[in-house]
Motif scaffolding. Structure first.
Motif, mmCIF file in Angstrom:
data_model
loop_
_atom_site.group_PDB
_atom_site.id
_atom_site.type_symbol
_atom_site.label_atom_id
_atom_site.label_comp_id
_atom_site.label_asym_id
_atom_site.label_seq_id
_atom_site.Cartn_x
_atom_site.Cartn_y
_atom_site.Cartn_z
ATOM 1 N N UNK A 29 -4.994 1.512 8.199
ATOM 2 C CA UNK A 29 -4.987 1.572 6.738
ATOM 3 C C UNK A 29 -3.689 2.201 6.242
ATOM 4 N N UNK A 30 -3.517 2.216 4.926
ATOM 5 C CA UNK A 30 -2.288 2.750 4.340
ATOM 6 C C UNK A 30 -2.137 4.256 4.583
ATOM 7 N N UNK A 31 -3.189 5.081 4.425
ATOM 8 C CA UNK A 31 -3.016 6.501 4.766
ATOM 9 C C UNK A 31 -2.615 6.700 6.236
ATOM 10 N N UNK A 32 -3.120 5.835 7.120
ATOM 11 C CA UNK A 32 -2.708 5.921 8.516
ATOM 12 C C UNK A 32 -1.228 5.656 8.681
ATOM 13 N N UNK A 33 -0.717 4.666 7.953
ATOM 14 C CA UNK A 33 0.720 4.381 7.998
ATOM 15 C C UNK A 33 1.511 5.586 7.500
ATOM 16 N N UNK A 34 1.063 6.156 6.381
ATOM 17 C CA UNK A 34 1.775 7.319 5.823
ATOM 18 C C UNK A 34 1.886 8.432 6.861
ATOM 19 N N UNK A 35 0.788 8.689 7.571
ATOM 20 C CA UNK A 35 0.788 9.771 8.557
ATOM 21 C C UNK A 35 1.766 9.510 9.694
ATOM 22 N N UNK A 36 2.029 8.251 9.985
ATOM 23 C CA UNK A 36 2.904 7.899 11.115
ATOM 24 C C UNK A 36 4.323 7.538 10.687
ATOM 25 N N UNK A 37 4.642 7.614 9.411
ATOM 26 C CA UNK A 37 5.991 7.280 8.965
ATOM 27 C C UNK A 37 7.076 8.166 9.584
ATOM 28 N N UNK A 78 -4.327 1.459 -4.618
ATOM 29 C CA UNK A 78 -2.966 1.388 -5.162
ATOM 30 C C UNK A 78 -2.292 2.753 -5.135
ATOM 31 N N UNK A 79 -3.055 3.805 -5.350
ATOM 32 C CA UNK A 79 -2.485 5.154 -5.265
ATOM 33 C C UNK A 79 -1.980 5.438 -3.850
ATOM 34 N N UNK A 80 -2.706 4.962 -2.850
ATOM 35 C CA UNK A 80 -2.243 5.121 -1.472
ATOM 36 C C UNK A 80 -0.921 4.376 -1.258
ATOM 37 N N UNK A 81 -0.827 3.170 -1.833
ATOM 38 C CA UNK A 81 0.419 2.418 -1.669
ATOM 39 C C UNK A 81 1.575 3.146 -2.346
ATOM 40 N N UNK A 82 1.345 3.655 -3.541
ATOM 41 C CA UNK A 82 2.402 4.392 -4.229
ATOM 42 C C UNK A 82 2.841 5.603 -3.408
ATOM 43 N N UNK A 83 1.883 6.280 -2.799
ATOM 44 C CA UNK A 83 2.212 7.440 -1.952
ATOM 45 C C UNK A 83 3.003 6.997 -0.727
ATOM 46 N N UNK A 84 2.665 5.840 -0.196
ATOM 47 C CA UNK A 84 3.392 5.316 0.970
ATOM 48 C C UNK A 84 4.854 5.052 0.600
ATOM 49 N N UNK A 85 5.080 4.397 -0.535
ATOM 50 C CA UNK A 85 6.457 4.113 -0.958
ATOM 51 C C UNK A 85 7.234 5.409 -1.143
ATOM 52 N N UNK A 86 6.625 6.391 -1.792
ATOM 53 C CA UNK A 86 7.306 7.665 -2.027
ATOM 54 C C UNK A 86 7.646 8.358 -0.713
ATOM 55 N N UNK A 87 6.699 8.373 0.231
ATOM 56 C CA UNK A 87 6.938 9.028 1.520
ATOM 57 C C UNK A 87 8.011 8.300 2.312
ATOM 58 N N UNK A 88 7.961 6.981 2.317
ATOM 59 C CA UNK A 88 8.978 6.203 3.039
ATOM 60 C C UNK A 88 10.364 6.473 2.477
#
Length: 539
Positions: A29-37, A78-88
């Motif tokens: 999932x997207x939070x999983x991606x964020x954690x591994x960025x 969508x909030x998870x996606x926005x967080x992913x973009x910001x973290x990346x």
């Protein structure tokens, strides 16, 4: 644009279902991606490409989109996606997302309206056609996934076109409103900060208005599909790759230029290299394109050379730009497909070095930095409808889609706490990230070392390419810019080989490849050995 980051950039593909699961449901999932960025950033790549995460019934695992503006709850919000973009972005990574424009899911609201009536407001948004007098399909077009490309619909008493699954009806891009709608959906994600798009099946947007039959193939296409798939029996002259697509791609480019975003298109065609050149010409369509030509079973130095040289020859005035890949979510992993599961640790390293030395950008599929082999799955474990339909000659795409192995000793190699959607094979767990993290000789360590070395070698990033005549299995070429020329030599076989340079050169150090020595102008290469040098300047 010549200084744009994507020229010579390295893109890391994330298949979200299989990257990292944060909530224990067995699906990434997207939070999983964020954690591994942070891990992805540690690789030194320039960008991530995320395969579809949009709302979908998942009959083709996200490539059947039911709503282009919503995140499927399976992956987050969508909030998870926005967080992913910001973290990346905070980690220095660009974000590319996968847009599937040629078709939708049959559960998309557009299709639900289109199929209700020939008089509906969206009646022409999909490709509908009357049957022939005997009730059969309008023509002989075939689906990539097997069988006819036409499905009967009792509501309209017409057939609709589906180049892939019957549950993936094709949009009608001859309809101006369709073009406007998909461009609006692209703008939606640009406004959320994405840096670019990978356009799936981007030569499938338009079809022949006259619905003419495809002729038999003079030379069967075994690059786009497997040899046992009847799709390759046809020359796909009328069901895709139509000239009207060029004007649409210019509209896409104009929109992306408003936001400074880039594009890379997937081109699956009988003449894919020529189409790649056409789609990237004149700096007004796609920035880059890639094909299936290095995703085939065919593997030799001569074959790789022909693919690159044919693309380079088709590019006009240096305007086009290729994007090369030796693996993705649709192809057997390169260690198995080309390496035949060799135990030689040089193979995975040399494939990475070779890919990253070709002129153009490079796409790296998750797990290639670990040297993962194809997973062997039983029929009962398959999820891919393509593989289920084509079994046993073609086992589908699940073998390259199994979860990313993070922790050797954790359940399911650290991907999830519960049963994963596909099993994690033992052959992957022993190559887990934590195992390779502490091993200076690992494929992961090599990749992390090679990336900054490559970045400092400007000729490898943006220089011209010229191949040197070499007998199999040696692939040799130079990458040249104003500062000089780098020579790249790779032995693509497990047996030793020699190659005599046509000029004087001195070895380059620091890249991490081994298995090569130079005496005078003669290189001695161990099995799957590689070598880099600097061409001596005259005088």
């Amino acid at each position: 644009m010549k200084q744009a980051w994507w020229r010579g950039g390295v893109i890391y593909q994330i298949y979200p279902r299989s990257f990292a699961d944060s909530n224990g449901d067995g699906v990434g999932d997207l939070p999983g991606i964020i954690a591994r960025l942070p891990y992805v950033a540690s690789l030194g790549v320039d960008a991530i490409w995320i395969s579809p995460f949009f709302k979908s019934p998942m009959k083709d695992f996200g490539y059947d989109v039911a709503d282009f503006r919503q995140v499927d709850p399976l992956f987050g919000t969508l909030a998870d996606f926005d967080a992913l973009v910001a973290r990346a972005h905070a980690l220095g990574l660009k974000v590319i997302i996968d847009q599937v424009l040629s078709h939708t899911s049959d559960e998309h609201a557009w299709f639900a309206e289109s199929r209700q009536s020939r008089a509906s407001a969206r009646a022409d948004w999909y490709v509908w056609a009357d049957p022939q007098p005997d009730g059969t399909a309008p023509n002989n077009w075939l689906s990539v996934f097997g069988g006819p490309a036409w499905q009967w619909d009792t509501r309209r008493c017409q057939y609709y076109l589906h180049n892939f699954l019957a549950s993936q009806p094709d949009l009608n891009f001859h309809c101006p409103e369709v073009q406007d709608a998909v461009l609006a959906d692209i703008r939606f994600w640009l406004e959320r900060g994405v840096d670019g798009f990978r356009f799936d099946a981007c030569n499938f947007h338009f079809h022949d208005r006259q619905l003419r039959n495809n002729p038999p193939a003079q030379n069967r296409d075994t690059k786009t599909v497997s040899a046992d798939n009847p799709y390759g029996y046809q020359s796909h002259r009328f069901d895709k790759s139509q000239p009207e697509n060029l004007a649409f791609l210019r509209r896409v480019r104009a929109l992306l230029d408003e936001y400074g975003a880039m594009s890379v298109g997937e081109v699956g065609d009988d003449h894919s290299l020529q189409l790649m050149a056409a789609y990237t010409a004149d700096d007004d369509k796609l920035n880059m394109a890639y094909s299936f030509n290095l995703l085939t079973a065919e593997f030799s130095a001569g074959y790789i050379r022909r693919q690159v040289e044919e693309l380079e020859a088709a590019i006009v005035d240096g305007g086009g730009w290729g994007c090369w890949t030796v693996g993705n979510h649709d192809s057997i992993r390169v260690l198995t497909r080309w390496g035949r599961n060799t135990g030689n640790p040089r193979f995975a390293k040399t494939m990475l070095a070779m890919l990253l030395s070709l002129r153009g950008a490079a796409c790296l599929y998750q797990g290639e930095e670990l040297g993962l082999p194809e997973a062997e799955l039983s029929f009962d474990e398959l999820q891919d409808p393509y593989g289920i339909a084509m079994w046993p000659e073609f086992k589908g795409r699940d073998g390259c889609r199994t979860p990313m192995p993070w922790l050797h000793d954790a359940p399911h190699a650290g991907f999830t706490t519960e049963a994963p959607w596909l099993p994690v094979p033992d052959a992957h767990a022993v190559r887990a990230v934590d195992v390779q993290d502490g091993d200076a000789t690992s494929t992961l360590a090599f990749f992390r070392n090679f990336m900054p070395w490559r970045r400092d070698c400007a000729g490898l990033v943006g220089g011209d390419i010229a191949f040197l005549d070499a007998a199999e299995p040696v692939l040799a070429f130079t990458r040249s810019d104003a500062a000089g020329s780098v020579v790249c030599v790779f032995n693509l076989a497990d047996a030793p080989a020699t190659f005599t340079l046509p000029f004087d050169a001195t070895p380059l150090a620091g890249h991490g490849l081994d298995g090569a020595s130079l005496s005078g102008r003669t290189l001695t290469l161990a099995g799957f050995g590689g070598w880099f040098g600097v061409v001596a300047k005259e005088g």
